[in-house]
Write a protein that holds these residues in place. Sequence first.
Motif, mmCIF file in Angstrom:
data_model
loop_
_atom_site.group_PDB
_atom_site.id
_atom_site.type_symbol
_atom_site.label_atom_id
_atom_site.label_comp_id
_atom_site.label_asym_id
_atom_site.label_seq_id
_atom_site.Cartn_x
_atom_site.Cartn_y
_atom_site.Cartn_z
ATOM 1 N N TYR A 87 19.732 -20.507 17.073
ATOM 2 C CA TYR A 87 19.747 -19.421 16.863
ATOM 3 C C TYR A 87 18.894 -18.399 17.894
ATOM 4 O O TYR A 87 19.080 -17.995 18.948
ATOM 5 N N THR A 90 19.504 -19.605 21.538
ATOM 6 C CA THR A 90 20.060 -18.870 21.959
ATOM 7 C C THR A 90 19.251 -17.861 23.263
ATOM 8 O O THR A 90 19.726 -17.358 23.951
ATOM 9 N N LYS A 91 19.188 -16.951 21.962
ATOM 10 C CA LYS A 91 18.310 -16.018 22.247
ATOM 11 C C LYS A 91 17.222 -16.212 23.028
ATOM 12 O O LYS A 91 16.332 -15.029 23.869
ATOM 13 N N ASN A 202 23.085 -9.897 13.137
ATOM 14 C CA ASN A 202 22.839 -10.353 14.107
ATOM 15 C C ASN A 202 23.004 -12.336 14.309
ATOM 16 O O ASN A 202 23.631 -12.748 15.160
ATOM 17 N N GLU A 205 26.775 -12.848 13.403
ATOM 18 C CA GLU A 205 27.464 -12.638 13.570
ATOM 19 C C GLU A 205 27.724 -14.448 14.754
ATOM 20 O O GLU A 205 28.189 -14.718 14.747
ATOM 21 N N TYR A 206 26.393 -14.697 14.985
ATOM 22 C CA TYR A 206 26.218 -15.824 15.523
ATOM 23 C C TYR A 206 26.848 -16.638 14.678
ATOM 24 O O TYR A 206 27.788 -18.216 15.136
ATOM 25 N N VAL A 208 29.689 -17.004 12.530
ATOM 26 C CA VAL A 208 31.207 -16.592 12.803
ATOM 27 C C VAL A 208 31.483 -16.899 13.571
ATOM 28 O O VAL A 208 32.543 -17.846 13.788
ATOM 29 N N GLU A 209 30.067 -16.743 15.401
ATOM 30 C CA GLU A 209 30.722 -17.196 16.869
ATOM 31 C C GLU A 209 30.959 -18.972 16.855
ATOM 32 O O GLU A 209 31.752 -19.381 17.330
ATOM 33 N N ARG A 210 30.117 -19.275 15.404
ATOM 34 C CA ARG A 210 29.940 -20.793 15.736
ATOM 35 C C ARG A 210 30.526 -21.573 14.333
ATOM 36 O O ARG A 210 30.999 -22.547 13.857
ATOM 37 N N GLU A 211 31.810 -20.710 14.197
ATOM 38 C CA GLU A 211 32.776 -20.720 12.986
ATOM 39 C C GLU A 211 31.854 -21.632 12.028
ATOM 40 O O GLU A 211 32.683 -22.676 11.253
ATOM 41 N N THR A 215 33.638 -14.587 7.984
ATOM 42 C CA THR A 215 33.041 -13.147 8.764
ATOM 43 C C THR A 215 31.716 -13.258 7.942
ATOM 44 O O THR A 215 31.295 -13.157 8.180
ATOM 45 N N ASN A 216 31.459 -11.468 8.416
ATOM 46 C CA ASN A 216 30.241 -11.699 8.520
ATOM 47 C C ASN A 216 30.267 -11.034 7.540
ATOM 48 O O ASN A 216 30.517 -9.541 7.513
#
Length: 453
Positions: A87, A90-91, A202, A205-206, A208-211, A215-216
């Motif tokens: 993470y 990525t940021k 955040n 959320e990341y 969740v994006e990475r599965e 959910t958050n």
Amino acid sequence: MPTTYDVRIWKIDVYKGKTTTAYTVMWRVGAKRWKKRFRTSALADSYRADLISASRRGEAFDTETGLPVSAARPAQVVNWLDFACDYMDTKWPGAAATYRRSISEALTAITPAMLDGIQEGAPDGVAMRRALHRWAFNTARRDASPAAVRSDLRWLKQHAMPVGRLAERAVLRGVLDTLAQRLDGRPAAASVVSKRRRVLFNVLEYAVERELLATNPLPTFKWTAPKVSSGVDRRTVVNPVQARTLLAAVGEAQRSGPQLVAFFALLYFAALRPEEAANVRKHNLSLPSSGWGEVYIDEATPYAGADWTDDGAQRDVRQLKNRARGEGRTVPTPPELTGYLNHHLASRPIGPDGRLFPGERVPELPKLTYMRTWRAARRRAFTPDVVDGPLGATPYTLRHACVSTWLNGGVPATQVAEWAGHSVEVLLKVYAKCLDGQDAVARRRVEDALGGR
């Protein structure tokens, strides 16, 4: 993965033995019964609530594990420390240096709650946070970490929980409670907790994006955060007499004081932020020999530390706060500030790039230098009791005093917002505070209105 929606969750079974009490969560998925035992009722309640929440969301359950699909995903084996480093990576490229440091601080605060609880061989708290903050969560420095740090990070990786455990209410509550504390166990400042919680949101959320999470869980999780004050503490705001006394004391503080009088004057008379004043160059000034002039601000150099900037400098060159890159603002300089700036240009050395306040050994003004000078000036200007209090505690309070003076002097809020670099909404919410000493004026007016009795 075979799944079903045929799920039933029963009440918690409580077993009270002679020496221990056990709490067992029991549920059925399809035709098969499942159970999980806990040592405390809180953990059992939390686990059962997660199962109920998944069922109410209409989520399918895996018949082979008895768990909701989101909790049974193989991706849950992703290690928290690896995920947090990913993470950060990525940021890192698009983040300001100060934001990089803030993310690292938040991830460092979260990580102790994402460990398995085993203490054998664990690094002490200070060493752990140093390894995480300065090395693991610093993309530019991670690969160059010393041997002792690499050893600590290996231990942390071995004992870090999977990311998917954040879907469990008990784990998430532990994370939130941990980030709300300082290393010594005392409560962290409300503003610090707020920043850390935003980073946690955040991060989830990341995930969740990475599965790694379905959910958050944070938006629906009930947890009371410390209340953050939206306004300036009026006890910190100096009045004009106190401000001028402090500026005079700065000029007497050796050895950097005389070089920094105009720096602090820009904060008090023009409401510049310290990172804006530190970057003022000669070409930003439009000054007559006396009277009103102007200073044009188009960049800021917030202090971040050499570990977090791309070029290894202590300060990061950024656009002005809340403005697009290249968008500046013009601030008038009252006659008194014009005099301070003209005197500085005539008597003090400026940097080779035209910077008004260079450091002694580096092009930028070190934060340590002006903070040390400010503390010395407060000791010189105030009594010991006042020094121990909040009045003028930081240089930033000079900016608060300036904005308050403009507002109390009748300058329209729209104009003050433009000069200070704020929206009107933020201005009135945060900066519309009374000056120190205005209480006495208000009380006299009330007394007069009551007939002087």
